[in-house]
Every structure is written in structure tokens, then in C-alpha cells.
Design a protein around this motif. Structure first.
Motif, PDB file in Angstrom:
ATOM      1  N   TRP A  28      14.531  64.999  29.074  1.00  0.00           N
ATOM      2  CA  TRP A  28      14.719  66.266  28.362  1.00  0.00           C
ATOM      3  C   TRP A  28      16.161  66.750  28.458  1.00  0.00           C
ATOM      4  O   TRP A  28      16.739  67.225  27.473  1.00  0.00           O
ATOM      5  N   GLY A  32      18.658  66.970  25.277  1.00  0.00           N
ATOM      6  CA  GLY A  32      19.266  68.252  24.945  1.00  0.00           C
ATOM      7  C   GLY A  32      20.783  68.199  24.978  1.00  0.00           C
ATOM      8  O   GLY A  32      21.459  68.768  24.112  1.00  0.00           O
ATOM      9  N   ARG A 136      21.826  72.841  25.413  1.00  0.00           N
ATOM     10  CA  ARG A 136      20.399  72.781  25.725  1.00  0.00           C
ATOM     11  C   ARG A 136      20.186  71.817  26.871  1.00  0.00           C
ATOM     12  O   ARG A 136      20.201  70.597  26.711  1.00  0.00           O
ATOM     13  N   ASN A 141      11.633  73.349  23.934  1.00  0.00           N
ATOM     14  CA  ASN A 141      12.465  73.678  22.783  1.00  0.00           C
ATOM     15  C   ASN A 141      12.549  75.194  22.630  1.00  0.00           C
ATOM     16  O   ASN A 141      11.623  75.916  22.991  1.00  0.00           O
TER      17      ASN A 141
END
Length: 707
Positions: A28, A32, A136, A141
């Protein structure tokens, strides 16, 4: 130390622990980070893999071709110190630590950061997000918007973001501060003051170890025109500690958090849903100028419920003027109610435009500060497709009203439909719309309180006061020096001195064992003493309690008095506080207390009295005379100044202070100095946000980490 730009818009990012496995944190964060690769350099580090997500990987941070501006750590806890040392040697000075379970290594990690001048968010963080800078580095999300989320619990912060997204509310920045080993919530809040993309800030904390800094940051947000919504679970550890004064058992942690919010111009809410509901309104419209609300409904039942809810939320539904009622009668059937609440009595079914006409008339009247429109609007086109165009025309008209004059009379809509095209159209017009009336009125109540002027905080605190010695006589001396009136009294230690005191004072008299703190509980006070009973009372008390410093006072026998309590306490997290409430021996029974951060001025002290359920007693109740509220207000201010100006004092209690038509007289008092144990407690830090995390196995950071 300042909040590094690397946490806002880093020039380069290294993800240590990057992986192709979608079940792991490294995936993740890497995904991001790469989403912002057109804005910054992104490097991936994995000591096992050559490539991740199609990008080349380095074995260590030291192997990178440059120095990362920000290093994101999602490696097993046993490797964190080594990775940080490697990164510091490379010149890195900003870290985001997802990893949890560091245990004893946290102390060494904190020392490394201090020595190198580096900053870290976490450990035990859910990550960072910044919509404006394409940053991010978090699980999940985010929908871009104007709400910033600062959360000690990563998962709760994620829940707020998810609830907001489903309600059409996006996120500007997200920061999960985790264990706050270095960077704390106050640092992040301060960085948001100048963030042009943020209009509302959501703060979730489980402890307030930097209470004064957090209050200062929240106040700075308010001055910058931003609203802050605070969510907590009980919070101030210092307030859970019961002091030796009665005040300590009468106030709760949340009382102090609420006082801090009032001082900062922020607002505490109780659930993530309440927070998001209030944020939705603030995202669409300005806070109302006052508490006057108009309730307009196409159902008498729904209008009545809305009015009841509004009253419980501290709002007022005033009766409309003759002029406004006359204007509304011209728009509505004879059976309609036009006083407030307004019942359309079926007029909407005959002509949908009546919804807009009535709202426009009320908004233009100048008689209310906000409007709640409750009922069937939003369902017409859903139930009868032939009415879609007509309903949309009404919605467009309401949207025009919401934009007019920057919506200084905000409109909140409760619709029985949750997702009709008309409801969607209301949201497009930035009209806050809710599918339950309690959510609509609750959100309005919250934002109305946010729109009110924050309490003033005096800056002219008196100079530091010396800490008094132990005992009631010293407390009397301390308080009279502050201007708090007390009865005439004498200090005695033996029968001869007692006899002389009785001769000099006016009966009836009160005898007290001055070194005992809660006298009535230990039979250390005798009242109503006259010439025939005084000597025997002293002899009995002396024989039972032994030698010591006794105090003889003139007893206050004025009629028509109300017994109150004033307490000053030094909360470990937020510092000096002041409380006022119904006093006497039944103070704990009624638990009717108002609390503020100290010091307070007269306006704030008067507001504290107004919040008490017992306030009518001060104004005269059932034929009793009104008492001298001004004298009571002076005493509140004096105690608040004293606790703020005397760091060596933990508690000041005046209980009771007897307030009558002719003034206020304190007839018992306690001053508790701060001991070495209190100083030691001040030096302690709270534990991490989510201490139940399990250690992370090799390259395994499961989703449960965010719980």
C-alpha cells in the motif's frame, strides 16, 4: 522543533519494506508513493526483492542514489533501529513509522531522533495523506476534499474518512500520529493553520499530554478561520486522578476537555458520525450567527420532533412576528401552522414551489439564524417520476438561496429519502441534507455552538503567589489576601486561648480542627456554639483529636443564603482549571459543576454560573431573595487567578461559600500544595495509542495493525 515540509510535500520518498504482496503494508505504501512519482522521486527498498511493482529495489537506504526527504518504515520491529541508523547516516531527517511493537527500543529510537535533530511520525501510524501534494503513504484510499483528519488511532481516523466519503465529504490531509514518540498532534494541528486546502479539522485523541500546546494550536486554527471538531474517549489522565479536594471528585476528564475546547473555540463531539455530520454542514455553509432556528415541515409530527430536538441541542425556536406570520398565511392554507414550527398542511402537494417560497420568506425575515426543512421533499420524484422536474426546480431554488449572501441563514434539510436524485441535487448545490431528523438537528446544534464567540482568556494574570503552609488558618490567610471574604476568626491551641477568642468574637461560633481537611466527615467541626456550650465543645474535640491548631470563627447566620463551591485544580494535562457549583455537604450528591481553564474573566465566570442547573437559586427561588451574584463572580475570578499564578498549588477549594443578598462569605477552605509525586507525574508520558498491537513478523504487517 518545527514541523518538517517533508511531511507535507517531500521532494523524495523511500519506502522501506516495499512489496508486491497486496496483503502487506509495504504494498500500500509503495503503491501510494508511486502515485505521486510525477511530483517527487520515489525509491523502493527491500532486502530480498530486486523489483517491486515493476520498479527497481535497493537492499538498504544506504544503497539509494540520493538522500530521501522522507523515509516510510514498514519493516518488522526488530529491524527499525537498524534502518533508522542507516537512514540517519545517509542524511535522512524525516521518518514515517508504520511499524508497531517496538517495546524497549522506543526509548533508544527517541534518543536517536533527538541527537540527530530528526523527526518521526509514529511508530504505530496508519500513515499520511495530502491531496494537494499527491502524497499518499497510508492504507486505503482517500477522496480529496477540505477536511483534515489528525488521529491518534489510525483506524478511527480511517473510519472518519470513510464516513465522510460516503456523505460526499473529502479529505485534504490525513495524519495518523500513532504513539507520538516525536511528532505529536499539536505539531500537526499547527501545520494546518496555514494550509489553504483545509477548512475543517477533525481531531481524535485518547490522551492530552501536550494539553496547552493543543489548546494553542486549536485556537490558532480558529483565528485562521478554520473549525476544529474534537473526538475523545475520556482523555485527560490527570483529571481521572482524584485530588484531596471535593472538586476532584466532582469533575471528569471530559469536563476539562470541554473547557479546553471552549477556550480554543473548538467543539467536542461524541461519535465519528456526529463529527462527520457537523463537518458536512461546515463544508457547505457558514456557521449560524445565533441559536434562533426556524422549523419548517410538511408534517406536524416531524416538525414537533424537530422542535423538541432543537431545544435539547440548545437551540431556540422563537415565535414569529405578526408580520412574518401574516406573510406565511398568504402562502399557505388556512389549516397551516405559521408561528414556528411551520406546518405546511399539505400545501406542498398542491404546489411544490411552496417549499421554496416559505423558506425564502423566513430566511429574509431577519428573525432566525438557521432553518431546518423537514419531511417529504426529496421523495416526490422518487415516488412519482412525473414530478422529477418540478422537484428539481424547487431544489435549484433552495440552492440559489443557500448561495445568496454567503448563506448567513444556513438551511439544513431532513429528507425521508436517503439517495433520490433530488437529494443528490441538493448536495450538488451544497445544501446539507440528512435522512434522519436527529442527525440534521444534531449537526445544526453542533455548528451553531462552533459559530459562537469563544471564551476570552485573560492575559493579565496576577504575579506568582507564595504557597501557603498546611492547615485551615493558612488557607484562610491565602484566600483573604485574594479578596475572598471570610468570617472573623481566631487561631487557638489551648483552652485559655479558646476562652479569649470566644470573648472577642460574636456568637454563635464555629470551632474547627484546622489541620483536618474534610472536617464534617471526621467530626472536626462544631457549630452554633454559645456561652453555655463553647467550652464543653472545645474540651470534647481536644480530648478526641488531640493538640493542634484550632480555629474559632463567627458563624454566618444570614438568612436567604445559597451554599456554593469554588475549586481551583491543576490538571496534569491541561494545567490550571477552575470549577464552580452547588456546594455544602451535598456537593457530591448533586454534582452540579461548571469547569473552565484558568484564569477566567468576569464574563466567563458569569457564563459558568449560567450553565448550572442550580442557577435559579441564585436569582431567588420560591420567594427567596436574589443573592449577590457579583460577589460570587469576583470570588470565582480570584480563585482562578490564584491557581493559574501559583504553580506550587495543586488544589484550592472554597466549600461552602455562602452567598446572600449582602455578599459572599467563604466559611471553609482547603489549599493543597503540589508534592514531589505530582512533579514526577508531570514528567511521565502516556503510553502509545494502541498498545495491543502484536509484533510484525518478517515482511508481515497485517491489516489488523490499524485496529
Amino acid at each position: 522543533m518545527s514541523f518538517p515540509q517533508a511531511f507535507v510535500d517531500p521532494s523524495s520518498v523511500a519506502v522501506v519494506g516495499a512489496t508486491d504482496d497486496r496483503a502487506k503494508w509495504g504494498h500500500w505504501l509503495a503503491t501510494g508513493a508511486l502515485a505521486g512519482a510525477d511530483r517527487r522521486e520515489v525509491w523502493l527498498v527491500n532486502h530480498r526483492a530486486v523489483h517491486v511493482l515493476g520498479q527497481p529495489c535497493r537492499t538498504t537506504v544506504g544503497d539509494l542514489p540520493g538522500t530521501p526527504d522522507l523515509v516510510a518504515l514498514c519493516v518488522p520491529s526488530r529491524h527499525v533501529l537498524a534502518v533508522v541508523r542507516d537512514s540517519l547516516a545517509k542524511g535522512c531527517r524525516a521518518f514515517l513509522a508504520i511499524t508497531s511493537g517496538l517495546g524497549a527500543d522506543e526509548a533508544e529510537l527517541a534518543a536517536l531522533l533527538r541527537e540527530s535533530g530528526a523527526r518521526m511520525i509514529g511508530p504505530n501510524s496508519l500513515g499520511l495523506f495530502n491531496a494537494a501534494t499527491q502524497l499518499r503513504l497510508a492504507w486505503g484510499n482517500f477522496t480529496p476534499g477540505r477536511l483534515a483528519i489528525v488521529s491518534q488511532s489510525g483506524q478511527l481516523g480511517s473510519e472518519i474518512a470513510g464516513l465522510g466519503a460516503r456523505a460526499g465529504l473529502g479529505v485534504s490531509r490525513f495524519c495518523s500520529v500513532g504513539n507520538q514518540l516525536d511528532v505529536g498532534a499539536a505539531d500537526v494541528l499547527t501545520s494546518l493553520v496555514t494550509d489553504e486546502h483545509t477548512t475543517t479539522v477533525a481531531l481524535y485523541l485518547e490522551g492530552f499530554t501536550e494539553g496547552p500546546r493543543i489548546v494553542a494550536a486549536l485556537a490558532a486554527l480558529r483565528r485562521a478561520g478554520k473549525h476544529a471538531l474534537v473526538l475523545t474517549t475520556g482523555a485527560s489522565e490527570g483529571s481521572r486522578r482524584l485530588a484531596r479536594s471535593h472538586t476532584g471528585s466532582l469533575t471528569s476528564a471530559l469536563d476539562v476537555v470541554d473547557a479546553a475546547c471552549r477556550a480554543a473555540g473548538a467543539l467536542r463531539v461524541t461519535t465519528p458520525r456526529e463529527l462527520v455530520d457537523a463537518a458536512r454542514v461546515l463544508d457547505a455553509t457558514a456557521a449560524p450567527r445565533g441559536r434562533r432556528v426556524a422549523i419548517i415541515s410538511d408534517s406536524g409530527g416531524q416538525g414537533g420532533i424537530a422542535a423538541d430536538l432543537a431545544t435539547r441541542r440548545g437551540l431556540r425556536a422563537p415565535v414569529f412576528s405578526d408580520r412574518l406570520r401574516t406573510g406565511l398565511r398568504a402562502l399557505l392554507p388556512a389549516a397551516a401552522a405559521v408561528s414556528n414550527p411551520v406546518d405546511l398542511a399539505g400545501a406542498g402537494e398542491a404546489d411544490l414551489q411552496v417549499y421554496a417560497r416559505v423558506v425564502e420568506a423566513v430566511a429574509a425575515s431577519g428573525e432566525v439564524d438557521s432553518i431546518v426543512l423537514s419531511g417529504y421533499l426529496g421523495c416526490y420524484g422518487e415516488d412519482a417520476p412525473s414530478l422529477v422536474a418540478a422537484e428539481d426546480a424547487v431544489v435549484d431554488r433552495l440552492g440559489d438561496l443557500q448561495r445568496a449572501d454567503t448563506a448567513r441563514v444556513p438551511l439544513i434539510v431532513h429528507s425521508m429519502s436517503a439517495a433520490s436524485s433530488a437529494v443528490a441535487r441538493l448536495r450538488e448545490h451544497r445544501v446539507p441534507v440528512f435522512d434522519t431528523v436527529d442527525s440534521a438537528v444534531g449537526a445544526l446544534g453542533h455548528v451553531t455552538r462552533l459559530g459562537e464567540r469563544p471564551r476570552s482568556v485573560p492575559t493579565n494574570v496576577r504575579g506568582e503567589t507564595a504557597v501557603p503552609a498546611a492547615g485551615y488558618w493558612a488557607a484562610r490567610t491565602f484566600l483573604t489576601a485574594l479578596g475572598v471574604a471570610m468570617p472573623e476568626a481566631r487561631r487557638v491551641t489551648d483552652a485559655a486561648g479558646f476562652a479569649q477568642a470566644c470573648a472577642a468574637l460574636r456568637a454563635p461560633l464555629v470551632l474547627k480542627a484546622g489541620w483536618i481537611e474534610h472536617k464534617s466527615e471526621h467530626r472536626a467541626v462544631a457549630t452554633g456554639l454559645g456561652p453555655d456550650s463553647a467550652a464543653a465543645a472545645f474540651r470534647e474535640m481536644y480530648e478526641r483529636l488531640g493538640p493542634g491548631e484550632y480555629v474559632v470563627e463567627e458563624q454566618d447566620v444570614r438568612p436567604g443564603v445559597v451554599e456554593m463551591l469554588i475549586g481551583g485544580r491543576r490538571d496534569r494535562d491541561f494545567g490550571p482549571t477552575v470549577a464552580v457549583g452547588l456546594g455544602g455537604v451535598h456537593a457530591e450528591l448533586w454534582r452540579d459543576v461548571s469547569v473552565e481553564l484558568a484564569p477566567v474573566d468576569r464574563r466567563t465566570a458569569a457564563g459558568m454560573l449560567d450553565r448550572l442547573r442550580a442557577r435559579p437559586l441564585l436569582d431567588g427561588w420560591r420567594g427567596q431573595p436574589a443573592v449577590d451574584v457579583e460577589a460570587l463572580t469576583d470570588a470565582i475570578v480570584a480563585v482562578s487567578q490564584a491557581i493559574a499564578a501559583t504553580p506550587g498549588v495543586a488544589d484550592i477549594e472554597v466549600n461552602p461559600i455562602r452567598v446572600g443578598p449582602g455578599g459572599a462569605l467563604a466559611v471553609d477552605a482547603l489549599v493543597v500544595p503540589r508534592g514531589a509525586d505530582a512533579v514526577a507525574q508531570d514528567a511521565c508520558e502516556t503510553t502509545g495509542a494502541d498498545g495491543h498491537r502484536e509484533a510484525i513478523e518478517e515482511q508481515e504487517i497485517p491489516r489488523e495493525h490499524v485496529h
